[in-house]
Design a protein around this motif. Sequence first.
Motif, PDB file in Angstrom:
ATOM      1  N   ALA A   1       0.718  -1.206   0.131  1.00  0.00           N
ATOM      2  CA  ALA A   1       0.108   0.000   0.102  1.00  0.00           C
ATOM      3  C   ALA A   1       0.704   1.247  -0.117  1.00  0.00           C
ATOM      4  O   ALA A   1       0.420   2.280  -0.178  1.00  0.00           O
ATOM      5  N   GLU A   2       2.119   1.230   0.414  1.00  0.00           N
ATOM      6  CA  GLU A   2       3.048   2.311   0.471  1.00  0.00           C
ATOM      7  C   GLU A   2       2.978   3.125  -0.600  1.00  0.00           C
ATOM      8  O   GLU A   2       2.851   4.563  -0.682  1.00  0.00           O
ATOM      9  N   CYS A   3       3.415   2.524  -1.844  1.00  0.00           N
ATOM     10  CA  CYS A   3       3.488   3.625  -3.183  1.00  0.00           C
ATOM     11  C   CYS A   3       2.282   4.184  -3.798  1.00  0.00           C
ATOM     12  O   CYS A   3       2.022   5.523  -3.836  1.00  0.00           O
ATOM     13  N   PRO A   4       1.040   3.334  -3.624  1.00  0.00           N
ATOM     14  CA  PRO A   4      -0.173   3.971  -3.964  1.00  0.00           C
ATOM     15  C   PRO A   4      -0.694   5.178  -3.127  1.00  0.00           C
ATOM     16  O   PRO A   4      -1.039   6.234  -3.542  1.00  0.00           O
ATOM     17  N   VAL A   5      -0.271   5.036  -1.679  1.00  0.00           N
ATOM     18  CA  VAL A   5      -0.694   6.279  -0.713  1.00  0.00           C
ATOM     19  C   VAL A   5       0.313   7.372  -1.118  1.00  0.00           C
ATOM     20  O   VAL A   5      -0.216   8.420  -1.149  1.00  0.00           O
ATOM     21  N   LYS A   6       1.601   7.020  -1.579  1.00  0.00           N
ATOM     22  CA  LYS A   6       2.405   8.108  -2.046  1.00  0.00           C
ATOM     23  C   LYS A   6       2.015   8.890  -2.964  1.00  0.00           C
ATOM     24  O   LYS A   6       2.057  10.077  -3.059  1.00  0.00           O
ATOM     25  N   LEU A   7       1.548   8.041  -3.924  1.00  0.00           N
ATOM     26  CA  LEU A   7       1.108   8.703  -5.124  1.00  0.00           C
ATOM     27  C   LEU A   7      -0.092   9.404  -5.084  1.00  0.00           C
ATOM     28  O   LEU A   7      -0.444  10.540  -5.543  1.00  0.00           O
ATOM     29  N   ALA A   8      -0.926   9.054  -3.907  1.00  0.00           N
ATOM     30  CA  ALA A   8      -2.334   9.541  -3.610  1.00  0.00           C
ATOM     31  C   ALA A   8      -2.096  11.036  -3.147  1.00  0.00           C
ATOM     32  O   ALA A   8      -2.673  11.961  -3.106  1.00  0.00           O
TER      33      ALA A   8
END
Length: 616
Positions: free
Chosen positions: A277-284
């Motif tokens: 989930a870390e990268c999707p959250v950073k992109l959000a």
Amino acid sequence: MAEATPAVPTKNRYAVVTGSNKGIGFEICRQLACNGVLVVLTARDEKKGLEAVEKLKGCGLSDYVFFHQLDVVDPSSIASLVDFIKTKFGRLDILVNNAGIAGHIMDWEVFQSVMAKGGALTHDNLAGAMTQTYEMAEECLQTNYYGAKRMIEAFIPLLKLSVSPRIVNVSSGLGQLQEIPGEWVRTVLNDVESLTEERIDELINDEFLQDFKAGLLKTKGWPVVFSAYKMSKATMNAYTRILAKKNPGFLINCVCPGYVKTEINGNTGHRSVEEGAECPVKLALLPDDGPTGLFFSMGEVSSFCPFCSAMAEATPAVPNKNRYAVVTGSNKGIGFEICRQLACNGVLVVLTARDEKKGLEALEKLKGCGLSDHVLFHQLDVVEPSSIACLVDFIKTKFGRLDILVNNAGIGGLIMDWEVFRSTMAKGGPQALTHENLGGAMTQTYDMAEECLQTNYYGAKRMIEAFIPVLKLSGSPRIVNVSSTGGLLQNIPGEWVRAVLNDVESLTEEKIDELINDEFLRDFKAGSLETRGWPVVLSAYTMSKAAMNAYTRILAKKNPGFLINCVCPGYVKTDINENTGHRSVEEGAECPVKLALLPDDGPTGLFFSMGEVSSF
């Protein structure tokens, strides 16, 4: 991408995450809520969705999570959610399309056995373990691709009401074009200039599904293992690129979370949902100057293209044989190591230095590493236009073009008592490097400031202007400006200066010139740095790198056929900082080299810090 700390304040920001009652989607909701975003968790099954919300509330996130039923295959269900968001919040800031299904039934014990033996996941190895029917394929595409597409089309009007709209499409490495055998299919999906949504529809419905029904997958060049899943993710990736072009005010990216342990893969993955989930959250939570239209894999920019992932690996996407590079300031330190790594990748590199003797000595070192066929030397002083013109003539005559320009030459713009510097760092870290603590240890004169700007900023600018015509003759031109986090706008106290340099829509080279020459240098001479909001520690160095970063963004807009980025190599142990750095030159050179070897669909106009996309 280095930190999850959002650049846009997350208070009163609203997000929808599809397929989020479990797995990666649930964890994306949790991480967004922990960042202060108000999240609407969605699920097809209302009971499971409400149970998931209760779990999040049990984590102390009651004020940040809501539930709404959603089936992305059902337009009326999507319409109901749109009405809810419109009534409740008036807009949407973040849409994460995570809902997805596998499109097949797998015997996971056989799958694990094949994996454990090191066998390839081929049709022959998995034939008895995998069931793929036409109905499953159709459902997979309707959920994974068309479900995301329906959500985006329905929510675009509400996202347009946000000042920082973000769309994150959770994809997969299996959707990269290298997974599709047919060259004709790869060509269609990679032709981002002429690809349309209608052409994707034709490819899926009139060709892929028809060939699936007729049993012609292998014959026609479609993937035969995880067929529908791969095509659903490949089309999602292509659609992301189309969307990003059509919506320049949005940041729209797709991301592979890695091989995460979830139900969709029978829990055979090796990454945790937290990691996934870390990268999707950073992109959000990207800052407003963040990237758009890109594919990320486990936190790093990757490639849509076949057979490459140049930001994840140093393996080049564009063949390096007969590629030509110039690296400025490269007789030692990071520049020297950039030459070495490029040469090791088969690039023919022209190492340059002001001092001919030192340059030739550096060349001999590289030849001693077995790189004689890949390195040449030419004298260069980036402050001297005639020296640059001489190098241009050499490149033109010798190679006929240039493929890669790395602007690495730079100076500190001050004299430092490094003992005091080390002592200050040891006591308080970087935040202790204030004018009060370093005032007596640091000498900054007007002449030093002028020389620093002429070398670091105008030297790079002269090189680029002189080499643009030669770079235009390349099939894959790359410019890499070696910068520093010292040039990030947060290091400039004056809000008015930051506003000028960050207004990328109206910023021009002429405005940068005025800022440097008519204002900064004038205020430096008048002793008005602090009063006028300029940096007072490492003043000229900070401004030279901030100007270089701004110029990189202007250049990238003006030259869409180029890939032009700037990069901070980190705090590397070199002469410029009296070897007080903590990173090796090998580590420091790694990201500039990756940017020099980017695939043709790689990012442009961005700032990278130690290998990750960062913010200006």
